[in-house]
Design a protein around this motif. Structure first.
Motif, PDB file in Angstrom:
ATOM      1  N   PHE A 265      48.719  42.314  51.845  1.00 39.00           N
ATOM      2  CA  PHE A 265      49.587  42.293  53.021  1.00 39.00           C
ATOM      3  C   PHE A 265      48.729  42.676  54.226  1.00 39.00           C
ATOM      4  N   ASP A 266      48.439  41.685  55.045  1.00 39.13           N
ATOM      5  CA  ASP A 266      47.384  41.759  56.050  1.00 39.13           C
ATOM      6  C   ASP A 266      47.976  41.761  57.460  1.00 39.13           C
ATOM      7  N   LEU A 296      59.384  45.333  41.024  1.00 42.23           N
ATOM      8  CA  LEU A 296      58.214  46.104  40.621  1.00 42.23           C
ATOM      9  C   LEU A 296      57.063  45.698  41.528  1.00 42.23           C
ATOM     10  N   SER A 297      56.554  46.661  42.303  1.00 45.01           N
ATOM     11  CA  SER A 297      55.448  46.437  43.229  1.00 45.01           C
ATOM     12  C   SER A 297      54.260  47.259  42.762  1.00 45.01           C
ATOM     13  N   GLU A 298      53.162  46.565  42.409  1.00 48.09           N
ATOM     14  CA  GLU A 298      51.996  47.299  41.912  1.00 48.09           C
ATOM     15  C   GLU A 298      50.694  46.593  42.275  1.00 48.09           C
ATOM     16  N   HIS A 299      49.684  47.418  42.508  1.00 50.86           N
ATOM     17  CA  HIS A 299      48.345  46.921  42.837  1.00 50.86           C
ATOM     18  C   HIS A 299      48.367  45.944  44.007  1.00 50.86           C
ATOM     19  N   ASN A 300      49.233  46.187  44.970  1.00 49.09           N
ATOM     20  CA  ASN A 300      49.197  45.452  46.231  1.00 49.09           C
ATOM     21  C   ASN A 300      48.402  46.258  47.246  1.00 49.09           C
ATOM     22  N   TYR A 301      47.850  45.578  48.238  1.00 56.91           N
ATOM     23  CA  TYR A 301      47.035  46.229  49.261  1.00 56.91           C
ATOM     24  C   TYR A 301      47.701  46.008  50.614  1.00 56.91           C
ATOM     25  N   HIS A 356      39.598  48.122  45.422  1.00 61.83           N
ATOM     26  CA  HIS A 356      38.396  47.932  46.239  1.00 61.83           C
ATOM     27  C   HIS A 356      37.877  46.497  46.183  1.00 61.83           C
ATOM     28  N   ASN A 357      38.358  45.705  45.230  1.00 66.39           N
ATOM     29  CA  ASN A 357      37.970  44.290  45.135  1.00 66.39           C
ATOM     30  C   ASN A 357      39.043  43.341  45.654  1.00 66.39           C
ATOM     31  N   LEU A 358      40.244  43.847  45.920  1.00 68.59           N
ATOM     32  CA  LEU A 358      41.391  42.957  46.101  1.00 68.59           C
ATOM     33  C   LEU A 358      41.290  42.099  47.354  1.00 68.59           C
ATOM     34  N   ILE A 359      40.968  42.698  48.506  1.00 64.07           N
ATOM     35  CA  ILE A 359      40.934  41.909  49.744  1.00 64.07           C
ATOM     36  C   ILE A 359      39.919  40.775  49.630  1.00 64.07           C
ATOM     37  N   LYS A 364      39.237  34.946  49.129  1.00 64.98           N
ATOM     38  CA  LYS A 364      38.400  33.886  48.563  1.00 64.98           C
ATOM     39  C   LYS A 364      39.202  32.888  47.744  1.00 64.98           C
ATOM     40  N   THR A 365      40.317  33.334  47.144  1.00 65.14           N
ATOM     41  CA  THR A 365      41.012  32.486  46.163  1.00 65.14           C
ATOM     42  C   THR A 365      42.375  31.992  46.604  1.00 65.14           C
ATOM     43  N   ALA A 366      42.997  32.610  47.620  1.00 68.90           N
ATOM     44  CA  ALA A 366      44.328  32.191  48.050  1.00 68.90           C
ATOM     45  C   ALA A 366      44.243  30.996  48.998  1.00 68.90           C
TER      46      ALA A 366
END
Length: 369
Positions: A265-266, A296-301, A356-359, A364-366
């Protein structure tokens, strides 16, 4: 020996099938069409493909629907097993075009099934939208009802690697008891040209006039509390590995049984101040938990977002269940809701990206590949 071989083969097949289901990444296992794809390069070819009931349509390059947004509606059971995808490497785009898969007029126990839409850039031409007027910009008009993709009573759907931006209604919606939908590796955003458009005309979406530039909403799941998970036992949706932003005003608004994980979420542009019509540019929320939902909200940035996970109900006493865990909040403002339940069950296995890798990974992939 022959009987043993048959039995062994049957066991292996069952094992492979079980593992395949267990390793699914979302609520949907849609495969789409098995037909050979037909390539379309302009709006006439797209018209012909749909008129001729082609079920595997491949978009090659840019197709523009014209000065007024054009909607293609897929509205009966003959549109089961449908794939619409972009040709890799052709910069596939649908401009001023909505794909509306709409089973709402089917008998109550039926829906359109097995749909895949992937690898397409959906967007509106801002200059064309600014010139719409009269019935086009009021309730029911082609402008205010223009989305990139609309799913209405559709079952088993994958929406993958698409780009949605600069569209005046929500960029994308899932409603009217649609079910088993996976929304994966998409990018939802608005351009600086949209944010700062001038002139900034006033449109009427729901009986209230407000300016076009402020309509920066990415996604709706469930039209209202009567079209929610708790009301229908439908709207099972996976939101995974998507990039929401920049320049979003608010939402996604979630009224379904939604598993949101690995999303970025940018709000890096962090619009502030007022636009040319005098309306606030600020983001009002990043993700909205709606009436009748299980989330369920998890591992979102969440980056620079405002009211990152916000409870926004149709009525203040409406029921919902919300679990938030292992999310990352960086330079955020406002508040973010706490869990009101212990767990939301997810019936499939999935991979979580470390924060730390998510952004880097999601950027790169979306979107279109």
């Amino acid at each position: 020996m022959k009987k043993l071989s048959i039995a062994f083969f049957t066991f292996v097949l069952m094992l492979i099938t079980t593992l395949s289901i267990a390793n699914a990444d979302g609520f949907s296992n849609a495969k789409g069409s098995h037909q050979k794809g037909i390539i379309v390069k302009n709006v006439q070819q797209l018209n012909d493909a749909i008129k001729n009931k082609q079920h595997h349509i491949i978009v090659d390059g840019t197709i523009n629907g014209g000065n007024v947004p054009k909607t293609y509606t897929f509205a009966d059971k003959s549109w089961d097993n449908l794939t619409i995808e972009g040709l890799k490497g052709s910069n596939p785009e649908l401009v001023n075009i909505q794909l509306k898969v709409d089973g709402e007029l089917l008998p109550a126990n039926q829906s359109i099934n097995n749909v895949v839409i992937k690898n397409i850039n959906f967007y509106g031409n801002i200059n064309d939208l600014q010139k719409l007027n009269n019935d086009q910009i009021t309730v029911g008009g082609v402008g205010v009802n223009y989305l990139g993709v609309s799913l209405r009573r559709v079952n088993n759907v994958i929406i993958k690697n698409n780009d949605f931006h600069d569209i005046p209604d929500d960029l994308f919606s899932i409603s009217l008891s649609s079910d088993k939908v996976t929304v994966d590796h998409n990018h939802f955003w608005f351009s600086n040209q949209w944010l700062n458009m001038n002139p900034d005309p006033k449109w009427n979406w729901v009986g209230d006039w407000h300016d076009l530039a402020s309509e920066r909403l990415p996604l709706l799941i469930g039209a209202n509390k009567n079209d929610s998970y708790m009301a229908t036992n439908k709207l099972h949706v996976t939101l995974s590995n998507n990039w929401f932003g920049p320049n979003l005003k608010g939402r996604p608004l979630l009224r379904g049984y939604v598993h949101a994980y690995n999303n970025y979420f940018d709000n890096s542009t962090n619009p502030t101040g007022e636009n040319t019509q005098g309306y606030s540019q600020n983001q009002y929320n990043a993700m909205q938990i709606g009436s009748g939902s299980n989330i369920l909200s998890e591992h979102n940035y969440f980056y620079k977002t405002n009211n990152s996970q916000n409870i926004g109900l149709d009525n203040k006493d409406d029921a919902y269940k919300f679990v938030t865990r292992h999310n990352t909040f960086r330079k955020t403002t406002g508040i973010s809701a706490k869990s009101n339940a212990k767990n939301i069950k997810i019936p499939y296995k999935y991979h979580l990206i470390k924060s730390h890798n998510l952004i880097k990974t999601i950027k790169k992939t979306a979107g279109v590949r």
